[in-house]
Design a protein around this motif. Structure first.
Motif, PDB file in Angstrom:
ATOM      1  N   LEU A 215       1.031  -1.957  -0.063  1.00 20.71           N
ATOM      2  CA  LEU A 215       0.173   0.219   0.195  1.00 20.71           C
ATOM      3  C   LEU A 215       1.187   1.112  -0.115  1.00 20.71           C
ATOM      4  O   LEU A 215       2.576   1.512   0.907  1.00 20.71           O
ATOM      5  CB  LEU A 215      -1.270  -0.140   1.217  1.00 20.71           C
ATOM      6  N   GLY A 216       0.749   2.167  -0.597  1.00 25.96           N
ATOM      7  CA  GLY A 216       0.957   3.672  -0.979  1.00 25.96           C
ATOM      8  C   GLY A 216       0.737   4.952  -0.356  1.00 25.96           C
ATOM      9  O   GLY A 216       0.058   5.257   1.126  1.00 25.96           O
ATOM     10  N   THR A 217      -0.489   4.507  -1.071  1.00 26.57           N
ATOM     11  CA  THR A 217      -1.909   6.297  -0.532  1.00 26.57           C
ATOM     12  C   THR A 217      -1.803   6.045   0.716  1.00 26.57           C
ATOM     13  O   THR A 217      -2.220   6.882   1.642  1.00 26.57           O
ATOM     14  CB  THR A 217      -2.648   6.148  -2.255  1.00 26.57           C
ATOM     15  N   ARG A 218      -2.986   4.783   0.883  1.00 25.60           N
ATOM     16  CA  ARG A 218      -3.463   4.248   2.342  1.00 25.60           C
ATOM     17  C   ARG A 218      -2.357   4.973   3.759  1.00 25.60           C
ATOM     18  O   ARG A 218      -2.964   5.929   4.303  1.00 25.60           O
ATOM     19  CB  ARG A 218      -3.878   2.802   2.271  1.00 25.60           C
ATOM     20  N   PHE A 219      -1.325   4.955   3.109  1.00 24.23           N
ATOM     21  CA  PHE A 219      -0.612   5.782   4.544  1.00 24.23           C
ATOM     22  C   PHE A 219       0.544   7.255   4.157  1.00 24.23           C
ATOM     23  O   PHE A 219       0.809   7.453   5.250  1.00 24.23           O
ATOM     24  CB  PHE A 219       0.758   4.776   4.552  1.00 24.23           C
ATOM     25  N   VAL A 220       0.513   7.457   3.401  1.00 22.02           N
ATOM     26  CA  VAL A 220       0.351   8.868   3.111  1.00 22.02           C
ATOM     27  C   VAL A 220      -0.699   9.590   4.287  1.00 22.02           C
ATOM     28  O   VAL A 220      -0.078  10.470   4.938  1.00 22.02           O
ATOM     29  CB  VAL A 220      -0.361   9.477   1.958  1.00 22.02           C
ATOM     30  N   ALA A 221      -1.885   9.207   4.305  1.00 15.33           N
ATOM     31  CA  ALA A 221      -2.645   9.705   4.745  1.00 15.33           C
ATOM     32  C   ALA A 221      -3.144   8.876   6.427  1.00 15.33           C
ATOM     33  O   ALA A 221      -4.077   8.333   7.117  1.00 15.33           O
ATOM     34  CB  ALA A 221      -4.543   9.159   4.469  1.00 15.33           C
ATOM     35  N   SER A 222      -1.872   9.488   7.496  1.00 12.52           N
ATOM     36  CA  SER A 222      -2.037   8.670   8.700  1.00 12.52           C
ATOM     37  C   SER A 222      -1.103   9.443   9.315  1.00 12.52           C
ATOM     38  O   SER A 222      -0.656  10.736   9.847  1.00 12.52           O
ATOM     39  CB  SER A 222      -0.699   7.585   8.012  1.00 12.52           C
ATOM     40  N   HIS A 223      -1.490   9.201  10.865  1.00 16.25           N
ATOM     41  CA  HIS A 223      -1.377   9.943  11.911  1.00 16.25           C
ATOM     42  C   HIS A 223       0.525   9.982  11.962  1.00 16.25           C
ATOM     43  O   HIS A 223       1.197  10.616  12.902  1.00 16.25           O
ATOM     44  CB  HIS A 223      -2.241   9.696  13.531  1.00 16.25           C
ATOM     45  N   ASP A 224       1.097   9.044  11.544  1.00 18.34           N
ATOM     46  CA  ASP A 224       2.293   8.525  11.453  1.00 18.34           C
ATOM     47  C   ASP A 224       3.380   9.452  10.491  1.00 18.34           C
ATOM     48  O   ASP A 224       4.202   8.693  10.099  1.00 18.34           O
ATOM     49  CB  ASP A 224       2.402   7.208  12.175  1.00 18.34           C
ATOM     50  N   ASN A 225       1.973  10.297   9.687  1.00 13.16           N
ATOM     51  CA  ASN A 225       3.268  11.388   8.415  1.00 13.16           C
ATOM     52  C   ASN A 225       3.799  12.358   9.047  1.00 13.16           C
ATOM     53  O   ASN A 225       3.240  13.429  10.091  1.00 13.16           O
ATOM     54  CB  ASN A 225       2.202  11.141   7.936  1.00 13.16           C
ATOM     55  N   THR A 226       5.465  12.166   9.242  1.00 15.30           N
ATOM     56  CA  THR A 226       6.364  12.940   9.404  1.00 15.30           C
ATOM     57  C   THR A 226       6.732  13.631   8.455  1.00 15.30           C
ATOM     58  O   THR A 226       7.523  14.293   8.441  1.00 15.30           O
ATOM     59  CB  THR A 226       6.723  12.968  10.791  1.00 15.30           C
ATOM     60  N   ASP A 227       6.203  13.310   6.790  1.00  8.25           N
ATOM     61  CA  ASP A 227       6.854  13.507   5.608  1.00  8.25           C
ATOM     62  C   ASP A 227       6.166  14.493   4.738  1.00  8.25           C
ATOM     63  O   ASP A 227       7.137  15.755   4.271  1.00  8.25           O
ATOM     64  CB  ASP A 227       6.751  12.596   4.762  1.00  8.25           C
ATOM     65  N   TRP A 228       4.920  14.433   4.888  1.00  6.91           N
ATOM     66  CA  TRP A 228       3.929  15.446   4.476  1.00  6.91           C
ATOM     67  C   TRP A 228       3.497  16.817   5.417  1.00  6.91           C
ATOM     68  O   TRP A 228       2.866  16.747   6.405  1.00  6.91           O
ATOM     69  CB  TRP A 228       3.511  14.998   3.444  1.00  6.91           C
ATOM     70  N   HIS A 229       2.935  17.654   4.684  1.00  2.00           N
ATOM     71  CA  HIS A 229       2.342  18.420   5.190  1.00  2.00           C
ATOM     72  C   HIS A 229       0.798  18.375   5.420  1.00  2.00           C
ATOM     73  O   HIS A 229       0.003  17.060   4.714  1.00  2.00           O
ATOM     74  CB  HIS A 229       1.952  19.748   3.729  1.00  2.00           C
ATOM     75  N   PRO A 230       0.601  17.776   6.517  1.00  3.62           N
ATOM     76  CA  PRO A 230      -1.285  17.644   6.713  1.00  3.62           C
ATOM     77  C   PRO A 230      -2.571  17.737   5.863  1.00  3.62           C
ATOM     78  O   PRO A 230      -3.115  17.295   6.006  1.00  3.62           O
ATOM     79  CB  PRO A 230      -1.500  17.993   7.677  1.00  3.62           C
ATOM     80  N   ALA A 231      -2.525  18.802   5.486  1.00  2.00           N
ATOM     81  CA  ALA A 231      -3.376  19.490   4.529  1.00  2.00           C
ATOM     82  C   ALA A 231      -3.452  18.529   3.184  1.00  2.00           C
ATOM     83  O   ALA A 231      -4.624  18.424   2.008  1.00  2.00           O
ATOM     84  CB  ALA A 231      -2.710  20.672   3.970  1.00  2.00           C
ATOM     85  N   TYR A 232      -1.946  18.198   2.665  1.00  2.00           N
ATOM     86  CA  TYR A 232      -2.039  17.060   1.679  1.00  2.00           C
ATOM     87  C   TYR A 232      -3.016  15.564   1.797  1.00  2.00           C
ATOM     88  O   TYR A 232      -4.104  14.909   1.541  1.00  2.00           O
ATOM     89  CB  TYR A 232      -0.970  16.347   1.333  1.00  2.00           C
ATOM     90  N   ALA A 233      -2.060  15.153   3.139  1.00  2.00           N
ATOM     91  CA  ALA A 233      -3.082  13.998   4.103  1.00  2.00           C
ATOM     92  C   ALA A 233      -4.461  14.280   3.951  1.00  2.00           C
ATOM     93  O   ALA A 233      -5.572  13.069   3.485  1.00  2.00           O
ATOM     94  CB  ALA A 233      -3.037  13.199   4.895  1.00  2.00           C
TER      95      ALA A 233
END
Ligand SMILES: Cc1cc2nc3c(=O)[nH]c(=O)nc-3n(C[C@H](O)[C@H](O)[C@H](O)COP(=O)(O)O)c2cc1C
Length: 345
Positions: A215-233
């Motif tokens: 899975l790729g996209t599913r992991f972007v929308a995650s509380h563990d996201n420290t890589d991308w801007h929250p607005a993107y998730a």
């Protein structure tokens, strides 16, 4: 203890759940990878981009950072494709060299178990990887590529359908068609990717013959996201079904959310030369993914965005995904029995 199912891929990697978080470059995804591996799946550290001359050194730093966060197996992704002029990406070999060099350290080799090459033919870098002790996975979008990759000697095929987020394939073969075709054509374990976000998707992948899912996209929308801007998730969550498109990205077709930036790009493609277009696309990707500019930015994401409705906690999500898949399969078994009963005796 939560349940899991047997899998050649999980046995090969020494992981509990055959669930992979795929490469999501050029963002490092070190914390995300460690979280997925800690949860019992296989996380993937992504590479820093194809233009930084210090990239291989930076990637080594990412690998060491991930080793400090988890004792469990993880992977590294290195695209080995060609640019629009047909030249093999100049940094591919250097990145693969950095990964091979890293596993000369036994403490790293204990955790960094797999390299996933993607985009081109694995033969370009196969000799560098063979003998390193690394499991070599290669990502493909077609059955012929899968057969060729197996002949080149790779240990695992990642088959990703056209609906996948980010760089996709020049020939549109979707997961439902690609999965069984690749699984029938090769003997090595197959990891199926593209459009998977829930237990039903995992159960379907198993039914199609896959040994694991990625899975790729599913992991972007995650509380563990420290890589991308929250607005993107958040934008992935808000995206309606079908609001994604494939556009001509820097290294071939790529799937992204349908933001106004892509309408601007369609106009610019008529006037700008390749170098100016590349610079424009790189800038808009950064403005979207890093800076959270939802109108001006380009936001790579899969068709599955339309089905994603929340942010996940990785530690809960990975075991729950497998449990949900098992429940779906058990439910199906019940339905199959019911339909064999005599209805009109
Ligand atoms: C934001 C983003 C970045 C990606 N970057 C890479 C990458 O650097 N290398 C790669 O092989 N695939 C990349 N991909 C593709 C993923 O590894 C994976 O194959 C894909 O996301 C699976 O489909 P899904 O998004 O439907 O889950 C990227 C995908 C996304 C959404």
């Amino acid at each position: 203890m939560t349940r899991t199912f047997s899998s050649r891929f999980a046995d090969l990697l020494g992981i509990r759940y055959p669930i992979v978080q795929e490469g999501l470059g050029p963002y490092k995804t070190v914390r995300l990878a460690a979280a997925v591996s800690e949860a019992g799946g296989l996380g993937t550290v992504s590479m820093p981009g194809m233009t930084d001359p210090d990239g291989p050194k930076v990637l080594r730093g990412y690998i060491e950072e991930c080793c400090a966060l988890t004792d469990r197996p993880f992977a590294v992704n290195v695209p080995v494709g060609k640019d629009s002029t047909g030249t093999v990406l100049p940094f591919s070999a250097a990145y693969v060299g950095a990964v091979v060099d890293a596993v000369r350290d036994p403490e790293i080799a204990r955790r960094l178990r797999m390299i996933t090459t993607s985009a081109g033919a694995p033969g370009v870098v196969r000799d560098l990887i063979a003998g390193s002790g690394l499991i070599h996975a290669h990502k493909v979008g077609g059955t012929r590529q899968a057969v060729r990759a197996q002949a080149d000697g790779v240990d695992v095929i990642v088959a990703s359908g056209y609906e996948a987020g980010g760089h996709t394939h020049s020939r549109p073969v979707h997961t439902m068609v690609l999965g069984p075709s690749v699984c029938a054509a090769v003997d090595v374990p197959v990891v199926l990717a593209g459009g998977i976000h829930d237990g039903a998707g995992v159960a379907a992948a198993l039914a199609l013959g896959a040994d694991a899912v990625a899975l790729g996209t599913r992991f972007v929308a995650s509380h563990d996201n420290t890589d991308w801007h929250p607005a993107y998730a958040q934008k992935i969550i808000d995206t309606a079904e079908g609001d994604d498109v494939v556009f001509a990205a820097v290294y071939g077709p790529s799937r992204a959310l349908n933001t106004p930036a892509l309408a601007e790009l369609a106009v610019l493609e008529e006037t700008l030369d390749v170098a100016a277009l590349t610079a424009w696309k790189d800038d808009r990707l950064i403005r979207g993914q890093r800076d959270g500019e939802m109108e001006a930015g380009i936001l790579p994401a899969g068709n599955v965005s339309g089905a994603i409705t929340d942010l996940i906690h990785v530690a809960e999500f990975v075991p729950a995904l497998v449990e949900e898949a098992i429940a779906v399969l058990e439910g199906l078994a019940g339905r199959v029995r019911a339909t064999t009963e005599e209805r009109n005796p």
